[in-house]
Design a protein around this motif. Structure first.
Motif, PDB file in Angstrom:
ATOM      1  N   GLY A  91     -13.445 -52.100  -4.483  1.00 52.02           N
ATOM      2  CA  GLY A  91     -14.601 -51.252  -4.972  1.00 52.02           C
ATOM      3  C   GLY A  91     -14.622 -49.718  -4.468  1.00 52.02           C
ATOM      4  N   SER A  92     -13.703 -49.206  -4.047  1.00 48.36           N
ATOM      5  CA  SER A  92     -13.476 -47.762  -3.544  1.00 48.36           C
ATOM      6  C   SER A  92     -13.222 -46.995  -4.763  1.00 48.36           C
ATOM      7  N   GLY A  93     -12.820 -47.348  -5.927  1.00 57.23           N
ATOM      8  CA  GLY A  93     -12.557 -46.472  -7.000  1.00 57.23           C
ATOM      9  C   GLY A  93     -10.798 -46.475  -7.305  1.00 57.23           C
ATOM     10  N   LYS A  94     -10.254 -47.222  -6.721  1.00 59.29           N
ATOM     11  CA  LYS A  94      -8.627 -46.823  -7.030  1.00 59.29           C
ATOM     12  C   LYS A  94      -8.266 -47.282  -8.239  1.00 59.29           C
ATOM     13  N   THR A  95      -8.705 -48.556  -8.641  1.00 52.89           N
ATOM     14  CA  THR A  95      -8.301 -49.008 -10.183  1.00 52.89           C
ATOM     15  C   THR A  95      -8.703 -48.371 -11.127  1.00 52.89           C
ATOM     16  N   THR A  96     -10.194 -47.875 -10.831  1.00 47.29           N
ATOM     17  CA  THR A  96     -10.657 -47.197 -11.813  1.00 47.29           C
ATOM     18  C   THR A  96     -10.104 -45.873 -12.111  1.00 47.29           C
ATOM     19  N   PHE A  97      -9.730 -45.127 -10.862  1.00 48.12           N
ATOM     20  CA  PHE A  97      -8.934 -43.850 -11.014  1.00 48.12           C
ATOM     21  C   PHE A  97      -7.700 -44.099 -11.820  1.00 48.12           C
ATOM     22  N   LEU A  98      -6.760 -45.251 -11.676  1.00 41.90           N
ATOM     23  CA  LEU A  98      -5.648 -45.388 -12.388  1.00 41.90           C
ATOM     24  C   LEU A  98      -5.807 -45.603 -13.681  1.00 41.90           C
ATOM     25  N   ARG A  99      -7.149 -46.090 -14.068  1.00 38.32           N
ATOM     26  CA  ARG A  99      -7.416 -46.609 -15.595  1.00 38.32           C
ATOM     27  C   ARG A  99      -7.950 -45.169 -16.304  1.00 38.32           C
ATOM     28  N   CYS A 100      -8.324 -44.311 -15.441  1.00 43.08           N
ATOM     29  CA  CYS A 100      -8.586 -43.055 -16.081  1.00 43.08           C
ATOM     30  C   CYS A 100      -7.298 -42.311 -16.413  1.00 43.08           C
ATOM     31  N   VAL A 101      -6.524 -42.330 -15.397  1.00 46.01           N
ATOM     32  CA  VAL A 101      -4.996 -41.544 -15.734  1.00 46.01           C
ATOM     33  C   VAL A 101      -4.298 -42.123 -17.028  1.00 46.01           C
ATOM     34  N   ASN A 102      -4.564 -43.480 -17.380  1.00 43.77           N
ATOM     35  CA  ASN A 102      -3.832 -44.010 -18.312  1.00 43.77           C
ATOM     36  C   ASN A 102      -4.539 -44.132 -19.617  1.00 43.77           C
ATOM     37  N   MET A 103      -5.923 -43.279 -19.566  1.00 48.42           N
ATOM     38  CA  MET A 103      -7.050 -43.277 -20.571  1.00 48.42           C
ATOM     39  C   MET A 103      -7.381 -44.896 -20.968  1.00 48.42           C
ATOM     40  N   LEU A 104      -7.246 -45.631 -20.298  1.00 48.65           N
ATOM     41  CA  LEU A 104      -8.104 -47.047 -20.671  1.00 48.65           C
ATOM     42  C   LEU A 104      -9.414 -47.034 -20.165  1.00 48.65           C
ATOM     43  N   GLU A 105      -9.761 -45.998 -19.344  1.00 44.41           N
ATOM     44  CA  GLU A 105     -11.267 -45.596 -19.051  1.00 44.41           C
ATOM     45  C   GLU A 105     -11.388 -44.091 -19.180  1.00 44.41           C
ATOM     46  N   GLU A 106     -12.345 -43.745 -19.831  1.00 43.91           N
ATOM     47  CA  GLU A 106     -12.717 -42.125 -20.120  1.00 43.91           C
ATOM     48  C   GLU A 106     -13.354 -41.545 -18.934  1.00 43.91           C
ATOM     49  N   HIS A 107     -12.946 -40.717 -18.321  1.00 42.26           N
ATOM     50  CA  HIS A 107     -13.539 -40.182 -17.154  1.00 42.26           C
ATOM     51  C   HIS A 107     -14.650 -39.018 -17.780  1.00 42.26           C
ATOM     52  N   ASP A 108     -15.760 -38.925 -17.080  1.00 40.25           N
ATOM     53  CA  ASP A 108     -17.012 -38.287 -17.295  1.00 40.25           C
ATOM     54  C   ASP A 108     -16.785 -36.697 -17.175  1.00 40.25           C
ATOM     55  N   ALA A 109     -15.995 -36.386 -16.182  1.00 38.23           N
ATOM     56  CA  ALA A 109     -15.919 -34.845 -15.626  1.00 38.23           C
ATOM     57  C   ALA A 109     -14.765 -34.784 -14.892  1.00 38.23           C
ATOM     58  N   GLY A 110     -14.572 -33.504 -14.906  1.00 42.71           N
ATOM     59  CA  GLY A 110     -13.140 -33.224 -14.245  1.00 42.71           C
ATOM     60  C   GLY A 110     -11.901 -33.235 -15.234  1.00 42.71           C
ATOM     61  N   ASP A 111     -10.543 -33.179 -14.523  1.00 45.36           N
ATOM     62  CA  ASP A 111      -9.560 -32.850 -15.417  1.00 45.36           C
ATOM     63  C   ASP A 111      -8.518 -33.719 -14.630  1.00 45.36           C
ATOM     64  N   ILE A 112      -7.660 -34.388 -15.595  1.00 45.26           N
ATOM     65  CA  ILE A 112      -6.542 -35.065 -15.071  1.00 45.26           C
ATOM     66  C   ILE A 112      -5.441 -34.556 -16.076  1.00 45.26           C
ATOM     67  N   LEU A 113      -4.431 -34.036 -15.589  1.00 47.95           N
ATOM     68  CA  LEU A 113      -3.329 -33.339 -16.185  1.00 47.95           C
ATOM     69  C   LEU A 113      -1.998 -33.739 -15.747  1.00 47.95           C
ATOM     70  N   LEU A 114      -1.230 -34.233 -16.768  1.00 51.66           N
ATOM     71  CA  LEU A 114       0.185 -34.683 -16.835  1.00 51.66           C
ATOM     72  C   LEU A 114       1.036 -33.318 -17.219  1.00 51.66           C
ATOM     73  N   ASP A 115       1.991 -33.051 -16.443  1.00 50.03           N
ATOM     74  CA  ASP A 115       2.816 -31.747 -16.686  1.00 50.03           C
ATOM     75  C   ASP A 115       2.068 -30.742 -17.252  1.00 50.03           C
ATOM     76  N   GLY A 116       0.938 -30.333 -16.782  1.00 49.72           N
ATOM     77  CA  GLY A 116      -0.055 -29.177 -16.893  1.00 49.72           C
ATOM     78  C   GLY A 116      -0.896 -29.505 -18.182  1.00 49.72           C
ATOM     79  N   GLU A 117      -0.960 -30.646 -18.937  1.00 53.10           N
ATOM     80  CA  GLU A 117      -1.370 -30.972 -20.140  1.00 53.10           C
ATOM     81  C   GLU A 117      -2.557 -32.024 -19.906  1.00 53.10           C
ATOM     82  N   PRO A 118      -3.968 -31.332 -20.374  1.00 51.33           N
ATOM     83  CA  PRO A 118      -4.857 -32.268 -19.879  1.00 51.33           C
ATOM     84  C   PRO A 118      -4.839 -33.547 -20.695  1.00 51.33           C
ATOM     85  N   ILE A 119      -5.000 -34.905 -19.897  1.00 55.15           N
ATOM     86  CA  ILE A 119      -4.884 -36.405 -20.628  1.00 55.15           C
ATOM     87  C   ILE A 119      -6.346 -36.466 -21.362  1.00 55.15           C
ATOM     88  N   GLY A 120      -6.359 -36.823 -22.657  1.00 52.80           N
ATOM     89  CA  GLY A 120      -7.326 -37.315 -23.159  1.00 52.80           C
ATOM     90  C   GLY A 120      -8.300 -36.506 -23.956  1.00 52.80           C
TER      91      GLY A 120
END
Length: 262
Positions: free
Chosen positions: A42-71
């Motif tokens: 419940g601390s958010g670990k899996t949710t964060f992974l799912r946001c990295v892989n765009m299985l969940e859409e994050h509401d704010a902030g940025d996740i960048l892979l090789d400098g490119e925003p994901i999603g």
């Protein structure tokens, strides 16, 4: 480590209804690093992974892979979701191994590994079969390539799932509690495969409760608590010098394995 930053998260937030699960996550993973996320359920670990892989859409902030925003892309001050084709292309650069294997029951081990190679990467069946055979051999399952999932143990199924993810030649591999559904005697074989991948230089972001494994293979450990990064650093720093009562209490569950967790 001087390697380039492969994954960067900045101020990532995610809510489910009124419940805010991620409360501004900042995190970096450098090329060739193993970064492990630890913390209570419940601390958010899996949710964060799912946001990295765009299985969940994050509401704010940025996740960048090789400098490119994901999603998303920025349109002035507004965030706009990328097209499904672009999201799929980004997803193909990120491999994910799940707790529940997610193998197709009607396909053999070899066919499960081949599927993404032919459907997503457009490789010929002959090339896909060669790649699948290589990676099934690497995870110790060359002799089981013609077996269906029901003919394999849980540990073998999870090793097929790992082979399937690595065969796609991802920039980043995500592991979400991949041993938690396994019988204890099967855990070691899966951790052994993960350790070999880490030693080969694969960049990995790992959620796990296998603390000895985390300490052994990680370059960096992140302790998440109630949707925030509560402490992060080298394994020796996090495990031997926990700087909060919450982390001390969490490590204390592991029966004094770590000097800081008693």
């Amino acid at each position: 480590m001087a390697e380039q930053i492969l994954l960067r998260a900045e101020g990532v937030r995610k809510s489910f209804g009124a419940l805010e699960v991620l409360k501004g996550i900042d995190l970096e993973v450098r090329q060739g690093q193993v970064v492990s996320l630890i913390g209570a359920s419940g601390s958010g670990k899996t949710t964060f992974l799912r946001c990295v892989n765009m299985l969940e859409e994050h509401d704010a902030g940025d996740i960048l892979l090789d400098g490119e925003p994901i999603g998303y892309r920025m349109d002035g001050s507004r965030r706009r979701r990328l097209s499904e084709a672009k999201v799929s292309a980004q997803r193909a650069r990120i491999g994910m191994v799940f707790q529940s294997f997610n193998l197709f029951p009607h396909l053999t081990a070899e066919e499960n590994v081949m599927l993404g190679l032919t459907k997503v990467l457009g490789k010929s069946k002959a090339e896909a079969r060669e790649i699948a055979g290589h990676w099934l051999g690497k995870v110790g399952l060359e002799a089981r390539r013609g077996h269906y999932p029901y003919q394999l143990s849980g540990g073998q199924q999870q090793r097929v799932a790992i082979a399937r993810a690595v065969a796609m030649d991802p920039r980043l591999l995500l592991f979400d509690e991949v041993t938690s559904a396994l019988d204890p005697e099967l855990v070691a074989e899966v951790l052994g495969v993960m350790k070999a991948l880490a030693e080969s230089g694969m960049t990995m972001l790992v959620v796990s409760h296998e603390m000895l494994f985390v300490r052994d293979v990680s370059h960096h450990v992140v302790f998440m608590d109630e949707g925030k990064v509560a402490q992060s650093g080298a394994p020796s720093e996090v495990f031997d010098r926990p700087d909060s009562e919450r982390l001390q209490k969490f490590l204390g569950r592991f029966h004094g394995i770590f000097s800081g967790g008693g």
